[in-house]
Enzyme design. Structure first.
Site, PDB file in Angstrom:
ATOM      1  N   ASP A  22       0.841  -1.186   0.000  1.00  0.00           N
ATOM      2  CA  ASP A  22       0.000   0.000   0.000  1.00  0.00           C
ATOM      3  C   ASP A  22       0.886   1.248   0.000  1.00  0.00           C
ATOM      4  OD1 ASP A  22      -2.267   1.868   0.751  1.00  0.00           O
ATOM      5  OD2 ASP A  22      -3.304  -0.033   0.958  1.00  0.00           O
ATOM      6  N   SER A  80     -11.291  -0.735  -1.098  1.00  0.00           N
ATOM      7  CA  SER A  80      -9.984  -1.073  -0.552  1.00  0.00           C
ATOM      8  C   SER A  80     -10.036  -1.207   0.950  1.00  0.00           C
ATOM      9  CB  SER A  80      -8.956  -0.025  -0.955  1.00  0.00           C
ATOM     10  OG  SER A  80      -9.344   1.231  -0.507  1.00  0.00           O
ATOM     11  N   HIS A 114      -3.578   5.906   3.636  1.00  0.00           N
ATOM     12  CA  HIS A 114      -4.264   4.702   3.192  1.00  0.00           C
ATOM     13  C   HIS A 114      -3.609   3.430   3.701  1.00  0.00           C
ATOM     14  CE1 HIS A 114      -5.742   1.738   0.195  1.00  0.00           C
ATOM     15  NE2 HIS A 114      -6.831   2.464   0.265  1.00  0.00           N
TER      16      HIS A 114
END
Length: 759
Positions: free
Chosen positions: A149, A525, A220
């Site tokens: 990520d 996600s 994220h």
């Protein structure tokens, strides 16, 4: 908001000798970066959405995130929308609680997810300390999840290693130090970290001006990592919202962070290099919340598919992207009507005095673009802005710059009743299409419309049915291989609380100077790390299970009805969802612990599948490395639909009105001598379904048995009711049961335009 970028083939081949050398060995010949450059993917300027977080600042097309932390608030039926997506190895759909991701590959080697709305935190998944998957897996202690990520912010409390045992002896990775990332950034929770940016720099054509270390500057990666395996944190919250105990799905699992995404996106070569290294390092699960915004490339041109194949060879499961109680502020109109909305605004409230209410469309910009609102019409007023066109939080900034006092974001038809809670910088809320239409009508019919927003904090109480599939959730069919049903499952992915970076504010906007330990975001996600954590729990409970067996257990035990006993609703349409929307259904972890039967597969099955879709030995060599090992003529696989998948996708056309598939199931239940009987209780309309044999008798000598299922398209006049016509698609399911277990497989049927049914 991560974007996947693909370089042109020529660029790739020029850089192959320079990027990530020497090659990374992983047992069998290394998976080189040549693999994904053999074909001609889009040029370097083509963005591939790597799962844009459906966070306040994200683009209008949400694609990512799964809630890592589960709130321990009092039980409620409050639902949260999650996104759905296709994944490699394991494809999931996102639900109203944690678990969702952006568009992902539709390869059968991955697990695909979609998004929904669901109940709060771990309560929605049924996880508890007293029974089921958590205690029976020791919370995935010593299982290693590789999170690919945007990096990680290691100082967050959700990455504490207090009470965690020493680093597993099987771990071969490293803690790569770099700017703002000393060796002390790793511990017994974060046992490894690396950064991949050479492909990214090659795409830029120059060295990047970013922190070249695993430190997360986006948020994220920290959110997905803590969702999958964050430690227990008491009194976690986003300001006054969602206060309670936060836990990752597999909170004793270890995290290996591979930073592959940067400010402008993620590149194929970096993704594949990280997947290779994660396998070499010894991870058990790869969690990858990235994907394409456009159609995924062919399997042999897809870095994620190639990497997933190699992962399967080494027994590593790949989970790719397909809540908590929701803060519900009320919009109170001047005529007394009240409409519920959602918001994470944490500043001073508007108060009880109603303000003049205007429609942004009458003030210069219905989407509330910055600089386009007429301040003389907006100043001091509450502004109704249409959803779409720009980021939702940015609309509020535009209203504020024009002198507006507050904002209502109203959904249009494409978003329906899907509500996303955003950390607005001004008093603001979001309402569904129905409420939005009524507010517009009120503004247009009243000479002096007024309104206010009453912020009530997190509300726990009655709620709509749950779970529901979020409007932004990814959907089928599988356009690469119609005979494989995608997505696989759905899981939580809307309004998920999890850890956040200290580099940027919760909206990721430059104007937002706030810094938080936790943030609430949504997206496909987000659902992905939820399933990654569940896969880690099953991996600990059954260390000898293959990735396919784990995937099968999650799929065949999933459910497709809500808490009222009715079919799960698709928020995008307001209608009942289908397997093209929810796959096999919503994951149910405790049942997956004891699935009864599993549909298992190995590398040979995937090679046979590639042969069945027309790949020759040269193309398959991208995966297996040695063309001499592939003899498609010797593989009697037939249709790609014969891949031993836990679901069925059937395509009829003029020349193909009868479809037969073979499946093999393995008894993994505690009783060795057992008989399973099939029930076709929900046949697709217009299709006759027959299974042979109808009973499977397992014994100590025969723990693996096969069956054949036949689908026959029925003539229109045989449907029974002359007023009923066969549509282009139909859905159903079959169930195998021994009286204790129910092993369910969804069925999706498509009639092609040239089918006799439509002639």
């Amino acid at each position: 908001h991560l974007n996947l970028q693909r370089l042109s083939s020529s660029t790739y081949q020029d850089l192959i000798s320079q990027l990530y050398s020497p090659p990374i060995a992983i047992g069998s010949p290394p998976l080189s970066h040549h693999s994904l450059l053999l074909t001609t993917p889009p040029n370097s300027s083509t963005p591939i959405n790597v799962q844009s977080t459906y966070s306040p600042q994200a683009s209008p097309q949400p694609k990512q995130k799964s809630s890592a932390a589960s709130l321990a608030s009092s039980p409620s039926s409050q639902t949260v929308s999650v996104t759905s997506t296709l994944l490699a190895l394991l494809t999931f759909s996102a639900l109203p609680t944690p678990l969702a991701c952006g568009p992902t590959p539709i390869t059968p080697m991955t697990l695909s997810l979609v998004s929904l709305t669901a109940e709060s935190g771990r309560n929605a998944l049924g996880l508890t300390d007293s029974f089921g998957l958590w205690p029976n897996s020791d919370y995935a202690d010593d299982v290693i999840i590789g999170v690919l990520d945007s990096g990680i912010w290691p100082e967050r409390p959700c990455f504490s290693d207090t009470g965690i045992s020493p680093v597993p002896s099987t771990w071969k990775g490293i803690c790569e130090t770099g700017p703002n990332f000393p060796e002390s950034s790793c511990n017994r929770k974060i046992i490894g970290a690396r950064a991949y940016y050479r492909g990214y720099e090659a795409g830029l054509g120059k060295p990047m001006d970013e922190i070249k270390s695993p430190r997360d500057t986006e948020g994220h990666g920290t959110h997905t990592a803590s969702t999958a395996a964050g430690s227990v944190v008491a009194n976690a919250s986003f300001y006054q919202y969602a206060k309670g105990e936060a836990r990752g799905m597999a909170f004793k699992a270890r995290i290996a962070a591979y930073k592959i995404c940067w400010s402008s996106g993620c590149y194929d070569s970096d993704i594949l290099a990280a997947m290779d290294q994660a396998i070499t390092d010894g991870v058990h699960v790869i969690s990858l919340s990235v994907g394409d915004t456009d159609q995924a490339p062919l399997y042999d041109h897809d870095s994620i598919a190639i990497g997933a194949f190699r992962a399967v060879e080494h027994g590593v499961l790949v989970s790719c992207s397909a809540g908590i109680p929701v803060p519900i502020p009320d919009v109170i109109l001047g005529d007394g009507r009240i409409f519920g909305g959602v918001s994470l605004y944490s500043g001073d409230p508007l108060g009880e005095t109603k303000l003049p209410l205007v429609n942004a469309e009458d003030c210069g910009s219905k989407y509330c673009y910055s600089g386009e609102l007429n301040s003389s019409k907006v100043a001091g007023k509450l502004v109704l802005c249409d959803r779409g066109g720009n980021a939702r939080v940015e609309k509020g900034i535009a209203v504020n710059l024009a002198g507006g006092a507050g904002m209502i974001v109203a959904n249009l038809a494409d978003s329906g009743e899907e509500l996303i809670a955003d950390a607005h910088l001004i008093p603001a809320t979001m309402v569904g299409q129905t409420a939005g239409d009524k507010i517009r009508d009120y503004i247009g019919s009243d000479s002096s419309p007024t309104a206010t927003i009453a912020f009530k904090g997190t509300v726990v109480g009655t709620s709509p049915s749950a779970p529901r599939v979020a409007a932004f959730s990814s959907r089928g069919p599988n356009y690469l291989t119609a005979e494989i049903l995608k997505p696989d499952v759905i899981a939580p992915g809307v309004n998920i609380l999890a850890g956040w970076t200290g580099y940027t504010g919760p909206t990721d906007l430059d104007i937002d100077t706030r810094r938080v330990n936790f943030n609430i975001i949504s997206g496909t996600s987000i659902s992905c790390p939820h399933v990654s954590g569940l896969a880690a729990l099953l991996r600990k409970a059954y260390p000898k299970w293959t990735p396919a067996a784990i995937k099968s257990a999650l799929m065949t035990t999933a459910y497709n009805v809500d808490n009222t006993g009715k079919s799960i609703i698709d928020i995008a349409t307001g209608e009942r969802s289908t397997p093209l929307v929810h796959g096999a259904g919503h994951v149910e972890p405790n049942k997956a612990l004891d699935p009864g039967l599993v549909y298992d597969m190995g590398v040979g099955d995937y090679v046979a599948f590639l042969c069945a879709i027309g790949y020759d030995s040269r193309r398959i060599a991208v995966f297996v490395r040695d063309p001499a090992m592939v003899d498609c003529g010797a593989l009697s696989f037939g249709s790609p639909g014969n891949l031993n998948y836990p679901s069925f996708s059937v395509v009829f056309d003029t020349n193909n009105r009868v479809v037969k598939y073979k499946r093999v199931v393995k008894n993994v239940g505690s009783v060795v001598d057992v008989v399973y009987e099939v029930k076709v209780s929900d046949p697709p309309p217009g299709v006759e379904v027959s299974v042979s044999p109808r009973k499977l008798g397992f014994s100590i000598e025969n723990q693996t048995l096969s069956y054949e299922i036949t689908f026959s398209s029925v003539e229109l006049e045989r449907v029974g009711d002359a007023t009923v016509s066969i549509s282009k698609s139909a859905f159903g399911s079959i169930e195998w049961t021994d009286g204790v277990h129910v092993v369910r497989s969804p069925i999706a049927v498509e009639w092609r335009e040239d089918s006799k049914v439509f002639m």
